[in-house]
Design a protein around this motif. Structure first.
Motif, PDB file in Angstrom:
ATOM      1  N   UNK A 226      15.811  26.256  14.977  1.00 59.68           N
ATOM      2  CA  UNK A 226      16.021  27.020  13.749  1.00 59.68           C
ATOM      3  C   UNK A 226      17.498  27.343  13.613  1.00 59.68           C
ATOM      4  N   UNK A 227      18.090  27.753  14.705  1.00 59.47           N
ATOM      5  CA  UNK A 227      19.493  28.126  14.764  1.00 59.47           C
ATOM      6  C   UNK A 227      20.187  27.349  15.867  1.00 59.47           C
ATOM      7  N   UNK A 228      21.435  27.083  15.660  1.00 59.27           N
ATOM      8  CA  UNK A 228      22.238  26.507  16.723  1.00 59.27           C
ATOM      9  C   UNK A 228      22.841  27.656  17.540  1.00 59.27           C
TER      10      UNK A 228
ATOM     11  N   UNK B 163      29.114  21.465  18.602  1.00 61.00           N
ATOM     12  CA  UNK B 163      28.322  21.273  19.821  1.00 61.00           C
ATOM     13  C   UNK B 163      26.957  21.917  19.717  1.00 61.00           C
ATOM     14  N   UNK B 164      25.989  21.328  20.412  1.00 64.14           N
ATOM     15  CA  UNK B 164      24.626  21.870  20.423  1.00 64.14           C
ATOM     16  C   UNK B 164      24.552  23.066  21.353  1.00 64.14           C
TER      17      UNK B 164
ATOM     18  N   UNK C 183      28.740  27.086  12.413  1.00 68.08           N
ATOM     19  CA  UNK C 183      28.245  26.517  13.663  1.00 68.08           C
ATOM     20  C   UNK C 183      26.757  26.818  13.872  1.00 68.08           C
ATOM     21  N   UNK C 184      26.319  28.008  13.507  1.00 67.28           N
ATOM     22  CA  UNK C 184      24.937  28.419  13.742  1.00 67.28           C
ATOM     23  C   UNK C 184      23.991  27.869  12.688  1.00 67.28           C
ATOM     24  N   UNK C 185      24.465  27.773  11.459  1.00 67.31           N
ATOM     25  CA  UNK C 185      23.640  27.471  10.286  1.00 67.31           C
ATOM     26  C   UNK C 185      23.588  25.956  10.062  1.00 67.31           C
ATOM     27  N   UNK C 186      22.937  25.239  10.960  1.00 62.47           N
ATOM     28  CA  UNK C 186      22.972  23.781  10.933  1.00 62.47           C
ATOM     29  C   UNK C 186      21.662  23.124  10.499  1.00 62.47           C
ATOM     30  N   UNK C 187      20.554  23.833  10.518  1.00 63.26           N
ATOM     31  CA  UNK C 187      19.262  23.148  10.435  1.00 63.26           C
ATOM     32  C   UNK C 187      18.330  23.616   9.309  1.00 63.26           C
TER      33      UNK C 187
END
Length: 486
Positions: free
Chosen positions: A391-393, A274-275, A414-418
């Motif tokens: 930058x981070x989710x 989820x975003x 989950x955080x490291x998406x972009x």
């Protein structure tokens, strides 16, 4: 102007101007920075290797007449050697061995030639493989905006030092988001340059794809541009080459970017994740601002970002690289590095890397090269100029959040998406501190340009810095974030 009276919030460009005009001496600048580090060490734990006496001595003598003569700086204690100083990479076994660097790397050599004075080296997670700077060897670095929270990783020590006003600029590097994520969490400007824009000599190219890049963390776009100008350029034998820039990046700060075609991505490209609502809203708000500035904005992103197996491929290269790193340290120390000498996450990674066959490694590198080609098409002539993403989710988490034995790896995913995708492609990617949570914590937004186009990112960043200034936002005792930081 006395050392204690030096304004800690002046950027590096302004501090260098004071020295050139004779209004302050290099020694006064350096002594003031040293005082600030000493006064905040117990609270932040950002600078772990002190060069205070040596730095004051260097600042008192002749310095190169470079663009930043007399300006204090810190260097990240990860793969960036400075002669005679500890080089522990966040590892307990290197701390116990008392390992010191025997030479300056190209980055440090160029910083010194520009007149910077190195006052210390900053904290990092063990071998940089962490989303938060909490090594067992040196303990956690704390976020100046809220000491209960992480400053990010792996350049968390450098980010905390700049965000707290200890120094105006800090060296950082980025192998999967390690410069941009701390920039976002600490409210700084963080530009990961194009692959090979800044030489990592005498080191080679990590993972065979040149995924790591050196850069700086600053509080202003002009500082980022000017210091990258100092650091940019090849060294003999570099395995990759970056396209030449048309002119110094500092000249792009005053250049009009013109109308750009901008794509927005406000949700994780991986299904089932989820975003985060705060960072997604930051991207939406950025799109509105960009339209007001005359850019053409639409919700679009490179289809290659949706590749479901990217993270697995990137993870396997990370494991292989770490296993090779441990073999190298074993040779240097004259003994094998036991798995249990590493922290738990790296202890698990190294055996996976050792088990990877040469054929699997080459196949993975080839997959990454093909991924880079697929990604590049979105930025091809006639396509988009810039991609905007979080930058981070997520927003700065509490210290220890990623280290949770049951949930830590899932939380990192989950955080490291972009960010890591642009280490694989080698494209320049920039975090700008455009927004904050309702509770007052920084929120960075990422801007990605085509390979070799730092010039375009600097032009756009300078335009956004004027439209939505962040210079006045600083951490301080008046900040009292809510329990969840929102």
């Amino acid at each position: 102007m006395t050392a204690t009276g030096t304004d800690p919030w002046l950027d590096a460009t302004a501090q260098a101007e004071l020295v050139r005009d004779g209004r302050v001496s290099p020694r006064e600048l350096v002594e003031a920075a040293v005082e600030r580090v000493r006064a905040t060490h117990a609270d932040l734990n950002a600078v772990i290797h002190e060069r205070f006496d040596r730095a004051i001595e260097e600042a008192s003598g002749p310095l190169p007449d470079g663009a930043f003569r007399g300006v204090p700086i810190v260097v990240k204690d990860l793969y960036t050697p400075s002669a005679g100083d500890p080089a522990h990479n966040g590892a307990r076994f290197l701390k116990e061995a008392g390992w010191r660097a025997g030479h300056d790397g190209a980055v440090v050599r160029r910083l010194r030639a520009a007149g910077f004075v190195l006052i210390g080296r900053t904290n990092v997670p063990e071998f940089g493989s962490g989303a938060s700077t909490e090594p067992l060897a040196y303990g956690p670095t704390r976020n100046p905006w809220d000491p209960r929270r992480s400053p990010g990783g792996s350049s968390g020590g450098s980010a905390a030092a700049v965000a707290a006003g200890l120094v105006p600029v800090a060296h950082a590097n980025d192998g999967g988001g390690s410069l941009r994520m701390p920039a976002s969490m600490c409210g700084l400007v963080g530009l990961k340059p194009t692959r090979a824009r800044i030489s990592q000599a005498p080191a080679g190219a990590a993972w065979g794809i040149g995924a790591t890049a050196d850069g700086v963390l600053t509080r202003s776009v002009r500082d980022t541009a000017a210091v990258l100008d100092v650091l940019s350029g090849p060294e003999p034998g570099d395995p990759f080459a970056a396209p030449a820039l048309a002119r110094p990046l500092v000249r792009e700060v005053v250049a009009d970017p013109g109308p750009l075609r901008v794509g927005l991505l406000d949700h994780p490209p991986v299904d089932g994740v989820p975003a985060d609502p705060v960072t997604a809203q930051a991207v939406k708000d950025t799109g509105v601002l960009l339209e007001k500035l005359g850019h053409r904005v639409s919700y679009d992103h490179p289809p290659a970002l949706d590749a479901p197996d990217f993270s697995v491929r990137f993870f396997s290269l990370t494991a292989a690289s770490l296993a090779a790193e441990m073999a190298g340290w074993g040779r240097r120390l004259g003994r094998p590095i036991a798995d249990d000498e590493l922290e738990v996450p790296n202890n698990a990674l190294v055996p996976l890397g050792r088990d990877m066959s040469a054929v699997q490694y080459v196949e993975t590198v080839e997959w990454m090269h093909a991924f880079q080609r697929r990604m590049a098409g979105w930025w091809a002539p006639g396509g988009f100029d810039v991609l905007v993403t979080p930058v981070l989710n997520g927003t700065p988490p509490p210290l220890g959040w990623f280290a949770d034995p049951a949930e830590g790896r899932l939380r990192v995913r989950e955080v490291h998406q972009y960010t890591a995708q642009f280490n694989a492609t080698g494209q320049p990617a920039l975090s700008l501190p455009l927004y904050e949570t309702p509770g007052g914590l920084p929120v960075g937004v990422q801007f990605v340009a085509a390979y070799g186009r730092e010039d375009l990112l600097v032009r756009l960043a300078a335009q956004l810095e004027q439209a939505l200034p962040w210079a006045g936002r600083r951490p301080g005792p008046q900040l009292r974030p809510t329990e969840d930081g929102r």
